[in-house]
Design a protein around this motif. Structure first.
Motif, mmCIF file in Angstrom:
data_model
loop_
_atom_site.group_PDB
_atom_site.id
_atom_site.type_symbol
_atom_site.label_atom_id
_atom_site.label_comp_id
_atom_site.label_asym_id
_atom_site.label_seq_id
_atom_site.Cartn_x
_atom_site.Cartn_y
_atom_site.Cartn_z
ATOM 1 N N THR A 45 0.866 -1.188 0.000
ATOM 2 C CA THR A 45 0.000 0.000 0.000
ATOM 3 C C THR A 45 0.902 1.236 0.000
ATOM 4 N N ARG A 46 2.043 1.107 -0.662
ATOM 5 C CA ARG A 46 3.089 2.128 -0.687
ATOM 6 C C ARG A 46 2.618 3.424 -1.349
ATOM 7 N N THR A 47 1.808 3.309 -2.393
ATOM 8 C CA THR A 47 1.292 4.508 -3.061
ATOM 9 C C THR A 47 -0.167 4.718 -2.663
ATOM 10 N N ALA A 48 -0.647 5.922 -2.875
ATOM 11 C CA ALA A 48 -2.043 6.220 -2.561
ATOM 12 C C ALA A 48 -2.980 5.344 -3.386
ATOM 13 N N ALA A 49 -2.644 5.128 -4.646
ATOM 14 C CA ALA A 49 -3.490 4.297 -5.505
ATOM 15 C C ALA A 49 -3.524 2.853 -5.007
ATOM 16 N N GLU A 50 -2.374 2.311 -4.607
ATOM 17 C CA GLU A 50 -2.337 0.945 -4.070
ATOM 18 C C GLU A 50 -3.149 0.839 -2.789
ATOM 19 N N ALA A 51 -3.023 1.838 -1.925
ATOM 20 C CA ALA A 51 -3.752 1.820 -0.653
ATOM 21 C C ALA A 51 -5.257 1.907 -0.892
ATOM 22 N N ALA A 52 -5.679 2.820 -1.752
ATOM 23 C CA ALA A 52 -7.117 2.974 -2.023
ATOM 24 C C ALA A 52 -7.701 1.702 -2.624
ATOM 25 N N ALA A 53 -6.962 1.061 -3.527
ATOM 26 C CA ALA A 53 -7.438 -0.187 -4.138
ATOM 27 C C ALA A 53 -7.553 -1.290 -3.089
ATOM 28 N N ALA A 54 -6.567 -1.405 -2.209
ATOM 29 C CA ALA A 54 -6.594 -2.445 -1.182
ATOM 30 C C ALA A 54 -7.732 -2.231 -0.190
ATOM 31 N N ILE A 55 -7.947 -0.994 0.211
ATOM 32 C CA ILE A 55 -8.977 -0.663 1.201
ATOM 33 C C ILE A 55 -10.362 -0.689 0.579
ATOM 34 N N GLY A 56 -10.450 -0.248 -0.677
ATOM 35 C CA GLY A 56 -11.743 -0.109 -1.340
ATOM 36 C C GLY A 56 -12.361 1.240 -1.046
ATOM 37 N N CYS A 57 -11.519 2.271 -0.975
ATOM 38 C CA CYS A 57 -12.013 3.629 -0.704
ATOM 39 C C CYS A 57 -11.627 4.554 -1.851
ATOM 40 N N GLU A 58 -12.102 5.770 -1.785
ATOM 41 C CA GLU A 58 -11.735 6.772 -2.780
ATOM 42 C C GLU A 58 -10.267 7.150 -2.605
ATOM 43 N N LEU A 59 -9.614 7.477 -3.705
ATOM 44 C CA LEU A 59 -8.212 7.885 -3.671
ATOM 45 C C LEU A 59 -8.004 9.084 -2.747
ATOM 46 N N SER A 60 -8.965 9.996 -2.730
ATOM 47 C CA SER A 60 -8.833 11.202 -1.893
ATOM 48 C C SER A 60 -8.966 10.903 -0.404
ATOM 49 N N GLN A 61 -9.381 9.672 -0.025
ATOM 50 C CA GLN A 61 -9.471 9.295 1.381
ATOM 51 C C GLN A 61 -8.142 8.790 1.938
ATOM 52 N N ILE A 62 -7.131 8.737 1.098
ATOM 53 C CA ILE A 62 -5.799 8.345 1.540
ATOM 54 C C ILE A 62 -5.064 9.612 1.969
ATOM 55 N N CYS A 63 -4.408 9.552 3.121
ATOM 56 C CA CYS A 63 -3.600 10.667 3.605
ATOM 57 C C CYS A 63 -2.134 10.337 3.326
ATOM 58 N N GLY A 81 -4.772 11.720 -1.173
ATOM 59 C CA GLY A 81 -4.160 10.859 -2.171
ATOM 60 C C GLY A 81 -4.460 11.193 -3.610
ATOM 61 N N ALA A 82 -5.489 11.976 -3.877
ATOM 62 C CA ALA A 82 -5.841 12.320 -5.250
ATOM 63 C C ALA A 82 -5.160 13.604 -5.724
ATOM 64 N N SER A 83 -4.455 14.277 -4.830
ATOM 65 C CA SER A 83 -3.873 15.578 -5.168
ATOM 66 C C SER A 83 -2.356 15.546 -5.109
ATOM 67 N N ALA A 137 -12.456 16.853 3.762
ATOM 68 C CA ALA A 137 -13.649 16.573 2.958
ATOM 69 C C ALA A 137 -14.272 15.214 3.277
ATOM 70 N N HIS A 138 -13.590 14.414 4.093
ATOM 71 C CA HIS A 138 -14.067 13.058 4.381
ATOM 72 C C HIS A 138 -14.315 12.858 5.865
ATOM 73 N N ASP A 139 -15.178 11.883 6.187
ATOM 74 C CA ASP A 139 -15.417 11.521 7.580
ATOM 75 C C ASP A 139 -14.240 10.729 8.140
ATOM 76 N N VAL A 140 -13.610 9.930 7.283
ATOM 77 C CA VAL A 140 -12.475 9.085 7.670
ATOM 78 C C VAL A 140 -11.442 9.132 6.558
ATOM 79 N N VAL A 141 -10.173 9.199 6.945
ATOM 80 C CA VAL A 141 -9.080 9.047 5.984
ATOM 81 C C VAL A 141 -8.200 7.900 6.458
ATOM 82 N N TRP A 142 -7.413 7.365 5.555
ATOM 83 C CA TRP A 142 -6.530 6.237 5.838
ATOM 84 C C TRP A 142 -5.095 6.693 5.642
ATOM 85 N N ALA A 143 -4.236 6.366 6.591
ATOM 86 C CA ALA A 143 -2.832 6.772 6.528
ATOM 87 C C ALA A 143 -1.933 5.571 6.781
ATOM 88 N N ALA A 144 -0.677 5.685 6.364
ATOM 89 C CA ALA A 144 0.295 4.611 6.578
ATOM 90 C C ALA A 144 0.502 4.391 8.071
#
Length: 175
Positions: A45-63, A81-83, A137-144
Motif C-alpha cells: 500500500t506504498r502509493t495512494a493508488a495501491e492503498a485505495a485499491a486495497a482498502i476499497g475507498c476513494e483515492l482522496s481518502q488516503i492521507c 491521495g488524489a492531489s 472533505a471526508h469523515d475518515v481518511v486512511w494513513a500509513a
C-alpha cells in the motif's frame, strides 16, 4: 464510498498490523486503540493508488505523508491521495527560499520510516507539519501505519490535531 474501520476480514492479523514503533507512539499519545484498527495487506500500500485499491475507498481518502526540504530543513506535508503538492505554495506558506522533495535517507532519518510507510505522526524527530484542507472533505481518511503494507483509519480533524499540523491550501490547482 464508505469504508469499515475494523481490522476484520482477510487483511486482519493477530495483534496490531502497525509497525511496532508506530504502535508504541500511538500508545504514548493515548491512541493505543488505533493500533488495533490498523489493517495489513499482502500487497503493498506504498502509493495512494495501491492503498485505495486495497482498502476499497476513494483515492482522496488516503492521507499521504510527504517530507520536503525547505531551505534544507525537513517539513511534513499531509495531502489527500488524489492531489499533488504545489511546491511554490509550500514555499510561500513557509516563507522559504527553496522547497524540494526530501531524499529517501532524509525521510528515514527524520521520521524513522521508509518512503511508502511514513505515518502522519509518531516520528523520530519533531518537524513542522502542514495538512492540506482537502483532507477535511471526508469523515475518515486512511494513513500509513509505519510500513508499506499497513494503514489505519482516523477522522481527519483528529489526525490533523494529533500531527500538530497547520491547515493550509498547498495542493496543485486544476488549470
Amino acid at each position: 464510498m464508505t469504508t469499515t474501520d475494523d481490522a476484520s476480514g482477510p487483511a486482519a492479523t493477530s495483534g496490531s498490523a502497525a509497525h511496532p514503533r508506530f504502535a508504541a507512539a500511538l500508545g504514548e499519545l493515548g491512541l493505543g486503540g488505533l493500533a488495533g484498527r490498523a489493517r495489513r495487506f499482502p500487497e503493498a500500500t506504498r502509493t495512494a493508488a495501491e492503498a485505495a485499491a486495497a482498502i476499497g475507498c476513494e483515492l482522496s481518502q488516503i492521507c499521504k505523508s510527504l517530507i520536503f526540504a525547505a531551505d534544507g530543513v525537513p517539513v511534513l506535508v499531509l495531502m489527500d491521495g488524489a492531489s499533488r503538492v504545489d511546491l511554490d505554495r509550500v514555499r510561500d506558506a513557509l516563507g522559504a527560499g527553496k522547497v524540494t522533495r526530501a531524499k529517501a535517507d532524509v525521510v528515514r532519518e527524520t521520521t524513522g520510516y521508509a518512503i511508502g510507510g511514513v505515518p502522519p505522526f509518531g516520528h523520530r524527530t519533531r518537524t513542522r507539519v502542514f495538512a492540506d484542507r482537502s483532507l477535511l472533505a471526508h469523515d475518515v481518511v486512511w494513513a500509513a501505519a509505519g510500513t508499506p503494507y499497513a494503514v489505519f483509519p482516523m477522522e481527519p480533524e483528529d489526525l490533523v490535531a494529533t500531527a500538530g499540523a497547520t491547515l493550509v491550501d498547498v495542493r496543485e490547482r486544476s488549470e
